[in-house]
Design an enzyme around this catalytic site. Structure first.
Site, PDB file in Angstrom:
ATOM      1  N   GLU A 256      25.826  28.541  42.484  1.00  0.00           N
ATOM      2  CA  GLU A 256      25.539  29.025  43.837  1.00  0.00           C
ATOM      3  C   GLU A 256      24.467  28.191  44.537  1.00  0.00           C
ATOM      4  O   GLU A 256      24.580  27.906  45.733  1.00  0.00           O
ATOM      5  CB  GLU A 256      25.121  30.492  43.792  1.00  0.00           C
TER       6      GLU A 256
ATOM      7  N   HIS B  67      25.285  43.721  39.335  1.00  0.00           N
ATOM      8  CA  HIS B  67      26.382  43.445  40.258  1.00  0.00           C
ATOM      9  C   HIS B  67      26.511  44.530  41.324  1.00  0.00           C
ATOM     10  O   HIS B  67      27.561  44.651  41.959  1.00  0.00           O
ATOM     11  CB  HIS B  67      27.716  43.332  39.511  1.00  0.00           C
TER      12      HIS B  67
END
Length: 370
Positions: free
Chosen positions: A93, A162
């Site tokens: 990322e 998450h």
């Protein structure tokens, strides 16, 4: 071609009973057009049309190409636009977010997909320091037209790492615009606005909404359709209490309003749409009408979006309040994995109903003691 011209002109100027209830409530909040579209389809069509209209727009992220997106948001785009504009990346990322910011410096319009916004933590230096601050630090000489998008907040059974909501995280940062769509029209109109915007936009979607269908107007299906950034939508008008919400929680608020109506309480539901800038004027105007406020979000309570709304109302509309502000948020704990504990950690419709009744002095405890 006509659609493109209109676009430029316009820019300037668990499938449970609960989810079914949300769909029913939501359908009443939209004008019927005879056409329905899922949030997934709305996002996909917005990307497709913006890529078609502007060759500087491209998509980059993990599995956006060959796999057509982890949630199939980019379905069909690799075949249509090729690997130079739909770029699969390694699991890095920080790397592809940084490349995207550099491309935006150069004048391109990248759309960076995070498989979940929890993974944006790996790239937060580029989002905050490289993207959000560059226009200010360059005295307006550098624009950074980039969109960071992906699912945000709790899904189902994916654990603490998450499940975080990043609305308050990114909403606190000057230089960013932060959007959180609820319906298909929200998703389509706001994503188009985000891609066309000259500043970096954090676009917070919700995984559990991707498959939800909503009515869409004929206007929303036009390629020129674009919703204004920074403008909330009153999903349901009311006179007794204001409920503010964003993303998936709007559906919960609408269902709560249906239940409250049966008890004679008229709730006004505001879909914030935009976290930064926040539509303070719409919120305060509603509170001045209803004299009561319930804020709703699934993120952590401390320093949350609801806390900012409470502060804004106390600063601008304190004398209009007839009751203490009620603030509903997720539990102040990392998201549990166990399903029963996960449900307890996320706001539920009953929580909203109870809070609204407290604000209206209609709670069961007060009624019993009266």
């Amino acid at each position: 071609m006509l659609g493109v011209l209109r676009r430029k002109v316009a820019c300037k100027a668990n499938a449970s009973a609960l989810e079914q209830g949300i769909r029913v409530a939501a359908s009443r909040a939209f004008s019927s057009s005879g056409k329905e579209m899922t949030v997934r389809e709305a996002l996909n069509s917005a990307l497709d049309e913006e890529m078609s209209a502007d060759p500087k727009v491209f998509i980059m992220g993990e599995e956006v190409g060959e796999y057509q997106g982890a949630y199939k948001i980019s379905k069909g785009l690799l075949e249509k636009y090729g690997p130079e504009r739909v770029l699969d990346t390694p699991i890095t990322e920080a790397g592809f977010a940084g490349i995207g910011v550099g491309a935006a410096y150069y004048g391109l319009r990248p759309v960076i997909e995070f498989m979940t916004f929890n993974f944006s933590m790996q790239a937060i230096d580029h989002i905050i320091n490289s993207a959000a601050k560059s226009n200010y630090m360059s005295a307006g000489q550098i624009s950074v037209p980039i969109v960071f998008r992906g699912p945000n907040g709790a899904a189902a059974g994916v654990g603490a790492q998450h499940s975080q909501c990043y609305a308050a995280w990114y909403g606190s940062c000057p230089g960013l615009k932060v959007l959180a769509p609820y319906s298909s029209e929200d998703a389509r109109g706001l994503l188009k606005a985000a891609i066309r915007d000259p500043d970096p936009v954090v676009f917070l979607e919700n995984e559990l909404l991707y498959g939800e269908s909503f009515p869409v107007s004929a206007e929303a299906l036009d390629s020129s359709f674009c919703l204004p950034i920074g403008k909330a939508k009153i999903e349901r008008e009311g006179k007794d209490v204001t409920i503010t919400a964003f993303s998936k929680m709007v559906g919960y608020a609408l269902q709560a309003a249906e239940i409250l109506a049966k008890d004679g309480i008229s709730a006004e539901v505001i879909n914030l749409r935009s976290i930064r800038p926040l539509d303070r004027s719409t919120i305060n105007a509603s509170v001045r009408k209803t004299n009561r406020l319930v804020t709703l979000e699934e993120g952590f309570p401390q320093h949350g979006v609801g806390a900012e709304i409470c502060a804004s109302v106390l600063e601008d509309s304190f004398e209009y309040l007839d009751a203490a502000v009620e603030r509903i948020a997720g539990a102040d704990v990392p998201m549990p994995y166990a399903a029963n504990l996960e449900r307890m950690a996320v706001p539920q419709v009953d929580d909203i109903v109870r809070a609204a009744k407290r604000a209206c002095y209609r709670s069961s405890s007060l009624a019993a003691s009266a």
